[in-house]
Design a protein around this motif. Sequence first.
Motif, PDB file in Angstrom:
ATOM      1  N   GLU A  66     104.506  25.193   1.524  1.00 14.48           N
ATOM      2  CA  GLU A  66     103.473  25.832   1.944  1.00 14.48           C
ATOM      3  C   GLU A  66     103.687  27.305   1.934  1.00 14.48           C
ATOM      4  OE1 GLU A  66     102.366  27.544   6.412  1.00 14.48           O
ATOM      5  OE2 GLU A  66     101.465  24.929   5.718  1.00 14.48           O
ATOM      6  N   LYS A  68     101.996  31.243   1.823  1.00 13.00           N
ATOM      7  CA  LYS A  68     101.022  31.490   2.591  1.00 13.00           C
ATOM      8  C   LYS A  68     100.113  32.891   1.226  1.00 13.00           C
ATOM      9  CE  LYS A  68     102.657  30.524   7.180  1.00 13.00           C
ATOM     10  NZ  LYS A  68     103.122  31.041   8.287  1.00 13.00           N
ATOM     11  N   ARG A  69      98.968  32.779   2.154  1.00 12.66           N
ATOM     12  CA  ARG A  69      98.301  34.254   1.090  1.00 12.66           C
ATOM     13  C   ARG A  69      98.232  35.201   1.892  1.00 12.66           C
ATOM     14  NH1 ARG A  69      95.115  32.515  -3.894  1.00 12.66           N
ATOM     15  NH2 ARG A  69      94.810  30.392  -4.107  1.00 12.66           N
ATOM     16  N   SER A  70      98.413  36.327   0.745  1.00 14.84           N
ATOM     17  CA  SER A  70      98.567  38.096   0.936  1.00 14.84           C
ATOM     18  C   SER A  70      97.503  38.515   0.263  1.00 14.84           C
ATOM     19  CB  SER A  70     100.041  39.259   0.700  1.00 14.84           C
ATOM     20  OG  SER A  70      99.527  38.556  -0.633  1.00 14.84           O
ATOM     21  N   GLU A  85      93.042  30.456   3.244  1.00  8.73           N
ATOM     22  CA  GLU A  85      94.407  31.291   3.430  1.00  8.73           C
ATOM     23  C   GLU A  85      95.971  31.296   2.882  1.00  8.73           C
ATOM     24  OE1 GLU A  85      94.268  33.001   6.865  1.00  8.73           O
ATOM     25  OE2 GLU A  85      91.909  33.545   6.581  1.00  8.73           O
ATOM     26  N   GLU A  86      96.138  29.398   2.941  1.00  4.77           N
ATOM     27  CA  GLU A  86      97.903  28.882   2.300  1.00  4.77           C
ATOM     28  C   GLU A  86      97.143  27.736   1.375  1.00  4.77           C
ATOM     29  OE1 GLU A  86      98.902  28.890   7.233  1.00  4.77           O
ATOM     30  OE2 GLU A  86      98.471  27.612   6.516  1.00  4.77           O
ATOM     31  N   GLU A  88      99.433  24.430   0.498  1.00  5.65           N
ATOM     32  CA  GLU A  88     100.042  23.543   0.443  1.00  5.65           C
ATOM     33  C   GLU A  88     100.949  22.037  -0.434  1.00  5.65           C
ATOM     34  OE1 GLU A  88      99.983  20.842   4.217  1.00  5.65           O
ATOM     35  OE2 GLU A  88     100.050  22.544   4.578  1.00  5.65           O
ATOM     36  N   PHE A 116     101.194  35.858  -3.379  1.00  4.33           N
ATOM     37  CA  PHE A 116     101.637  34.714  -1.922  1.00  4.33           C
ATOM     38  C   PHE A 116     102.435  35.372  -1.244  1.00  4.33           C
ATOM     39  CE2 PHE A 116      99.624  31.749  -4.828  1.00  4.33           C
ATOM     40  CZ  PHE A 116      99.087  30.699  -3.979  1.00  4.33           C
ATOM     41  N   GLU A 172     111.185  29.321   7.106  1.00  7.53           N
ATOM     42  CA  GLU A 172     110.064  29.886   6.556  1.00  7.53           C
ATOM     43  C   GLU A 172     110.287  30.872   6.338  1.00  7.53           C
ATOM     44  OE1 GLU A 172     106.387  31.376   7.850  1.00  7.53           O
ATOM     45  OE2 GLU A 172     107.130  30.687   9.404  1.00  7.53           O
ATOM     46  N   SER A 174     110.052  35.525   4.417  1.00  6.36           N
ATOM     47  CA  SER A 174     108.353  36.309   4.155  1.00  6.36           C
ATOM     48  C   SER A 174     109.395  36.237   2.432  1.00  6.36           C
ATOM     49  CB  SER A 174     108.440  37.672   4.741  1.00  6.36           C
ATOM     50  OG  SER A 174     108.059  37.378   5.921  1.00  6.36           O
TER      51      SER A 174
END
Length: 244
Positions: A66, A68-70, A85-86, A88, A116, A172, A174
């Motif tokens: 997955e 995650k969009r920035s 927003e995501e 996967e 992302f 997870e 960043s």
Amino acid sequence: MASDGSSVEAAMYSRSAVAASPAPSAAFSSATAAPSVTAAGDSTLIVLGNDSVIVRTAQLVVRKVELKRSDVATCDAIEGNGDCEEFETGATLVSLPLGSALIAQQVSIAVPAGSFSGLEFEIHKPSSSEDAAFIAANPEFATISIRVTGTYSQAGTRSAFTFTSDVNQSQESSLVPPVTVQEGQSLNVTLRADISGWFLNGARTALVDPASANKGQPNESLVANNIQNSFKAFEDDNHDGREG
């Protein structure tokens, strides 16, 4: 990270005794030796005291990667797109590359264009409803997430084993700075697996027979916990298979 954001490099590898290692975890006392991990042809040899495990194959079901969009502001303009927003992926079968001191393998993912800021891996058995195509192609993984084959030796007595597990684990991290993917590019991501501790006993002083960790066997929970603690997802800008 390069501005085109074409890759966050992935490395799936077994830690070797000859590679630089992080400081021992709190689980190891000063009197407890960590297992050594070396190449054995196209296999990986784990040794602790008089016990050894030769890992000949190690396969994982990565059920979800997955991102995650920035750039979520652009998502607001897409009416009815609650998943914007995501992003996967579905289930993917990954074979850990064995047989060398430090092995890296890229996992390439086709992703939509965007920026992302977060990455998550999930090791999980496939879902019968969502991963029907994967199960059809890999029926032996219909109810498991990990399969390992090899040889276990205790004080010189050897036995072949096949170890399977339905263990679930997610990791997870960043992405700093965020990774930007252009239209038509793919993204390479990383999950590190330290297999040296998978088959350690509770005192972390000896290796257990991997067959004793199969479903319903006495070491099932022990090894499942060891495996769950062995994964780490991270960004690898300089392509060396190490964090930082």
